[in-house]
Design a protein around this motif. Structure first.
Motif, PDB file in Angstrom:
ATOM      1  N   LEU A   1     -16.151 -18.030 159.572  1.00 57.18           N
ATOM      2  CA  LEU A   1     -16.207 -17.802 158.131  1.00 57.18           C
ATOM      3  C   LEU A   1     -15.667 -19.010 157.369  1.00 57.18           C
ATOM      4  O   LEU A   1     -16.279 -19.466 156.395  1.00 57.18           O
ATOM      5  N   GLY A   2     -14.529 -19.528 157.804  1.00 49.46           N
ATOM      6  CA  GLY A   2     -13.955 -20.688 157.134  1.00 49.46           C
ATOM      7  C   GLY A   2     -14.869 -21.897 157.211  1.00 49.46           C
ATOM      8  O   GLY A   2     -15.062 -22.615 156.217  1.00 49.46           O
ATOM      9  N   ASP A   3     -15.436 -22.136 158.386  1.00 50.82           N
ATOM     10  CA  ASP A   3     -16.327 -23.286 158.571  1.00 50.82           C
ATOM     11  C   ASP A   3     -17.568 -23.162 157.694  1.00 50.82           C
ATOM     12  O   ASP A   3     -17.967 -24.116 157.009  1.00 50.82           O
ATOM     13  N   VAL A   4     -18.196 -21.985 157.700  1.00 48.45           N
ATOM     14  CA  VAL A   4     -19.405 -21.766 156.898  1.00 48.45           C
ATOM     15  C   VAL A   4     -19.090 -21.864 155.409  1.00 48.45           C
ATOM     16  O   VAL A   4     -19.849 -22.480 154.637  1.00 48.45           O
ATOM     17  N   ALA A   5     -17.978 -21.268 154.975  1.00 47.52           N
ATOM     18  CA  ALA A   5     -17.592 -21.343 153.563  1.00 47.52           C
ATOM     19  C   ALA A   5     -17.349 -22.795 153.152  1.00 47.52           C
ATOM     20  O   ALA A   5     -17.714 -23.219 152.051  1.00 47.52           O
ATOM     21  N   GLY A   6     -16.741 -23.575 154.043  1.00 48.73           N
ATOM     22  CA  GLY A   6     -16.527 -24.984 153.760  1.00 48.73           C
ATOM     23  C   GLY A   6     -17.832 -25.749 153.636  1.00 48.73           C
ATOM     24  O   GLY A   6     -17.989 -26.613 152.756  1.00 48.73           O
ATOM     25  N   ASN A   7     -18.789 -25.445 154.504  1.00 45.39           N
ATOM     26  CA  ASN A   7     -20.108 -26.079 154.418  1.00 45.39           C
ATOM     27  C   ASN A   7     -20.782 -25.764 153.085  1.00 45.39           C
ATOM     28  O   ASN A   7     -21.378 -26.637 152.442  1.00 45.39           O
ATOM     29  N   LEU A   8     -20.691 -24.509 152.671  1.00 48.01           N
ATOM     30  CA  LEU A   8     -21.301 -24.099 151.406  1.00 48.01           C
ATOM     31  C   LEU A   8     -20.606 -24.767 150.223  1.00 48.01           C
ATOM     32  O   LEU A   8     -21.249 -25.122 149.232  1.00 48.01           O
ATOM     33  N   ALA A   9     -19.290 -24.925 150.337  1.00 48.45           N
ATOM     34  CA  ALA A   9     -18.551 -25.602 149.267  1.00 48.45           C
ATOM     35  C   ALA A   9     -19.019 -27.045 149.105  1.00 48.45           C
ATOM     36  O   ALA A   9     -19.197 -27.542 147.986  1.00 48.45           O
ATOM     37  N   LEU A  10     -19.250 -27.732 150.215  1.00 51.92           N
ATOM     38  CA  LEU A  10     -19.731 -29.104 150.136  1.00 51.92           C
ATOM     39  C   LEU A  10     -21.156 -29.172 149.607  1.00 51.92           C
ATOM     40  O   LEU A  10     -21.546 -30.156 148.981  1.00 51.92           O
ATOM     41  N   SER A  11     -21.921 -28.120 149.836  1.00 47.83           N
ATOM     42  CA  SER A  11     -23.306 -28.089 149.343  1.00 47.83           C
ATOM     43  C   SER A  11     -23.362 -27.885 147.835  1.00 47.83           C
ATOM     44  O   SER A  11     -24.232 -28.434 147.157  1.00 47.83           O
ATOM     45  N   HIS A  12     -22.428 -27.083 147.285  1.00 44.47           N
ATOM     46  CA  HIS A  12     -22.511 -26.689 145.883  1.00 44.47           C
ATOM     47  C   HIS A  12     -21.391 -27.237 145.003  1.00 44.47           C
ATOM     48  O   HIS A  12     -21.468 -27.126 143.779  1.00 44.47           O
ATOM     49  N   LEU A  13     -20.315 -27.758 145.595  1.00 43.33           N
ATOM     50  CA  LEU A  13     -19.173 -28.306 144.857  1.00 43.33           C
ATOM     51  C   LEU A  13     -18.659 -27.340 143.777  1.00 43.33           C
ATOM     52  O   LEU A  13     -18.653 -27.652 142.587  1.00 43.33           O
ATOM     53  N   PRO A  14     -18.196 -26.175 144.194  1.00 42.33           N
ATOM     54  CA  PRO A  14     -17.699 -25.163 143.246  1.00 42.33           C
ATOM     55  C   PRO A  14     -16.252 -25.438 142.825  1.00 42.33           C
ATOM     56  O   PRO A  14     -15.331 -24.740 143.248  1.00 42.33           O
ATOM     57  N   PHE A  15     -16.071 -26.439 141.967  1.00 39.17           N
ATOM     58  CA  PHE A  15     -14.727 -26.781 141.530  1.00 39.17           C
ATOM     59  C   PHE A  15     -14.094 -25.675 140.695  1.00 39.17           C
ATOM     60  O   PHE A  15     -12.882 -25.677 140.471  1.00 39.17           O
ATOM     61  N   GLY A  16     -14.912 -24.710 140.241  1.00 42.35           N
ATOM     62  CA  GLY A  16     -14.389 -23.573 139.492  1.00 42.35           C
ATOM     63  C   GLY A  16     -13.915 -22.437 140.368  1.00 42.35           C
ATOM     64  O   GLY A  16     -13.421 -21.423 139.868  1.00 42.35           O
ATOM     65  N   GLY A  17     -14.051 -22.583 141.689  1.00 47.13           N
ATOM     66  CA  GLY A  17     -13.529 -21.570 142.595  1.00 47.13           C
ATOM     67  C   GLY A  17     -14.592 -20.906 143.452  1.00 47.13           C
ATOM     68  O   GLY A  17     -15.780 -20.865 143.106  1.00 47.13           O
ATOM     69  N   ILE A  18     -14.149 -20.372 144.589  1.00 39.67           N
ATOM     70  CA  ILE A  18     -15.000 -19.631 145.520  1.00 39.67           C
ATOM     71  C   ILE A  18     -14.501 -18.198 145.554  1.00 39.67           C
ATOM     72  O   ILE A  18     -13.293 -17.939 145.646  1.00 39.67           O
ATOM     73  N   TYR A  19     -15.427 -17.249 145.486  1.00 40.08           N
ATOM     74  CA  TYR A  19     -15.084 -15.828 145.432  1.00 40.08           C
ATOM     75  C   TYR A  19     -15.730 -15.121 146.617  1.00 40.08           C
ATOM     76  O   TYR A  19     -16.957 -15.101 146.757  1.00 40.08           O
ATOM     77  N   LEU A  20     -14.900 -14.558 147.491  1.00 37.50           N
ATOM     78  CA  LEU A  20     -15.368 -13.807 148.645  1.00 37.50           C
ATOM     79  C   LEU A  20     -15.472 -12.341 148.284  1.00 37.50           C
ATOM     80  O   LEU A  20     -14.514 -11.752 147.764  1.00 37.50           O
ATOM     81  N   VAL A  21     -16.631 -11.734 148.553  1.00 41.80           N
ATOM     82  CA  VAL A  21     -16.868 -10.339 148.175  1.00 41.80           C
ATOM     83  C   VAL A  21     -17.416  -9.566 149.370  1.00 41.80           C
ATOM     84  O   VAL A  21     -17.814 -10.143 150.383  1.00 41.80           O
ATOM     85  N   GLY A  22     -17.456  -8.244 149.235  1.00 44.97           N
ATOM     86  CA  GLY A  22     -18.061  -7.401 150.257  1.00 44.97           C
ATOM     87  C   GLY A  22     -17.040  -6.658 151.102  1.00 44.97           C
ATOM     88  O   GLY A  22     -15.881  -7.066 151.233  1.00 44.97           O
ATOM     89  N   GLY A  23     -17.487  -5.561 151.692  1.00 48.70           N
ATOM     90  CA  GLY A  23     -16.604  -4.700 152.464  1.00 48.70           C
ATOM     91  C   GLY A  23     -16.011  -5.368 153.690  1.00 48.70           C
ATOM     92  O   GLY A  23     -14.838  -5.146 154.030  1.00 48.70           O
ATOM     93  N   VAL A  24     -16.787  -6.174 154.404  1.00 50.87           N
ATOM     94  CA  VAL A  24     -16.272  -6.852 155.594  1.00 50.87           C
ATOM     95  C   VAL A  24     -15.233  -7.892 155.190  1.00 50.87           C
ATOM     96  O   VAL A  24     -14.197  -8.045 155.848  1.00 50.87           O
ATOM     97  N   THR A  25     -15.500  -8.599 154.088  1.00 58.52           N
ATOM     98  CA  THR A  25     -14.522  -9.551 153.571  1.00 58.52           C
ATOM     99  C   THR A  25     -13.188  -8.867 153.309  1.00 58.52           C
ATOM    100  O   THR A  25     -12.125  -9.346 153.725  1.00 58.52           O
ATOM    101  N   ARG A  26     -13.229  -7.753 152.584  1.00 56.30           N
ATOM    102  CA  ARG A  26     -11.982  -7.059 152.238  1.00 56.30           C
ATOM    103  C   ARG A  26     -11.254  -6.562 153.484  1.00 56.30           C
ATOM    104  O   ARG A  26     -10.022  -6.577 153.547  1.00 56.30           O
ATOM    105  N   ALA A  27     -12.009  -6.122 154.487  1.00 57.15           N
ATOM    106  CA  ALA A  27     -11.380  -5.615 155.712  1.00 57.15           C
ATOM    107  C   ALA A  27     -10.655  -6.725 156.464  1.00 57.15           C
ATOM    108  O   ALA A  27      -9.604  -6.495 157.077  1.00 57.15           O
ATOM    109  N   PHE A  28     -11.187  -7.942 156.421  1.00 61.39           N
ATOM    110  CA  PHE A  28     -10.579  -9.056 157.144  1.00 61.39           C
ATOM    111  C   PHE A  28      -9.545  -9.819 156.322  1.00 61.39           C
ATOM    112  O   PHE A  28      -8.838 -10.683 156.869  1.00 61.39           O
TER     113      PHE A  28
END
Length: 315
Positions: A240-267
């Motif tokens: 999850l961390g690796d994939v989220a980092g890849n996506l961050a480099l693709s989109h440059l979300p300097f305004g923040g990254i928001y993790l959502v969903g039931g599996v996210t909340r469980a982990f």
């Protein structure tokens, strides 16, 4: 609530659909109802059932927005894990609303950003100062996986659709190499969603240990300190961390990254101990660069409904 602003919003997941009424951009939390998808033939049936239960007339609805877990193109969508087709014609069978929109569920979550209470945001990595119009990124883990960027422009908010769950698993994670063949989808392709989803936890545990455990059981076993479950959970978080980092480099979300969903909340309770931050920022010579992106978990289970209402209010 006035007749001029009464809207209906719906969030179709892989198992359940939530429906609510909204007054402008505000969702009436006391109007939210949940319906099991397996008990209905389509979204039209669900909406009609909702109207019958609430006693609201279809003629009173001036806008409708549906968020769905699947690709949407030109206002037409087919759910990835459910044989339902969603489009304006289907909605018109039960409603005569002037404003109609169909969004991917992550698009709806993107439209909700900025309208979520602070109490419903848990900071995982602190957010450095950024311009309020800086790009943002929403990443969702539930029945499936997806992500979408959020852009605030002079013409309004733009949240483009995406099917990020169907990109390939990262080759940089050595632990995945010997088990990739066991993580392939029905087409023989090892996609991100085959690991980073509810069923993905089960797939990963079986590939690692040869035994079948549901995601909830893996999480419970992690809480007891079970060695195999901890190995599974730690690798899950690393991916999850690796994939989220890849996506961050693709989109440059300097305004923040928001993790959502039931599996996210469980982990969420395990993200720190299982090394999310290290995996997210481990990008070679760009590792220091990654510190510019904050990460939060959204605990508001109705965020997609809020996003639908917010989107409708700006149409």
């Amino acid at each position: 609530m006035t007749a001029q602003t009464l809207s209906l919003v719906a969030d179709i997941g892989g198992t359940n659909t939530r429906v609510a009424l909204a007054d402008g951009a505000d969702v009436r939390k006391d109007s939210v109802d949940r319906f099991r998808n397996a008990e209905h033939g389509g979204i039209g049936d669900v909406i009609q059932r909702y109207l019958d239960k609430t006693g609201v007339s279809a003629d009173a609805i001036t806008g409708v927005c549906v968020a769905m877990a699947g690709p949407v193109h030109d206002g037409v969508g087919t759910l990835t894990n459910l044989d339902w087709r969603i489009d304006k014609a289907v909605l018109a069978e039960v409603l005569t609303a002037e404003k109609v929109a169909v969004l991917n569920d992550l698009q709806a979550q993107g439209h909700a950003i900025g309208h979520i209470a602070d109490d419903d945001l848990q900071v995982i990595l602190p957010q450095p100062y950024a311009n309020e119009n800086a790009a943002k990124l929403v990443i969702g883990l539930g029945t499936g996986f997806n992500a979408c960027p959020v852009f605030d422009t002079s013409a309004g908010r733009f949240v483009p659709p995406s099917e990020a769950g169907h990109v390939s698993l990262p080759a940089s994670i050595a632990e995945l190499h010997p088990i990739l063949s066991q993580l392939e989808d029905s087409g023989g392709y090892p996609s991100v969603e085959e690991v980073l989803s509810g069923r993905g936890v089960c797939h990963l545990h079986k590939a690692l240990h040869g035994s079948v455990m549901e995601a909830s059981d893996v999480l419970a076993a992690m809480g007891r300190g079970d060695a195999d479950a901890v190995v599974t959970g730690t690798l899950f978080v690393k991916i999850l961390g690796d994939v989220a980092g890849n996506l961050a480099l693709s989109h440059l979300p300097f305004g923040g990254i928001y993790l959502v969903g039931g599996v996210t909340r469980a982990f969420t309770p395990h993200l720190d101990a299982c090394g999310f931050a290290q995996a997210f920022r481990s990008k070679g010579r760009f590792s220091d660069f990654m510190e510019q992106f904050g990460v939060s978990v959204v605990s508001d289970d109705y965020a997609a409904l809020t996003g639908c209402a917010t989107h409708l209010s700006h149409l």
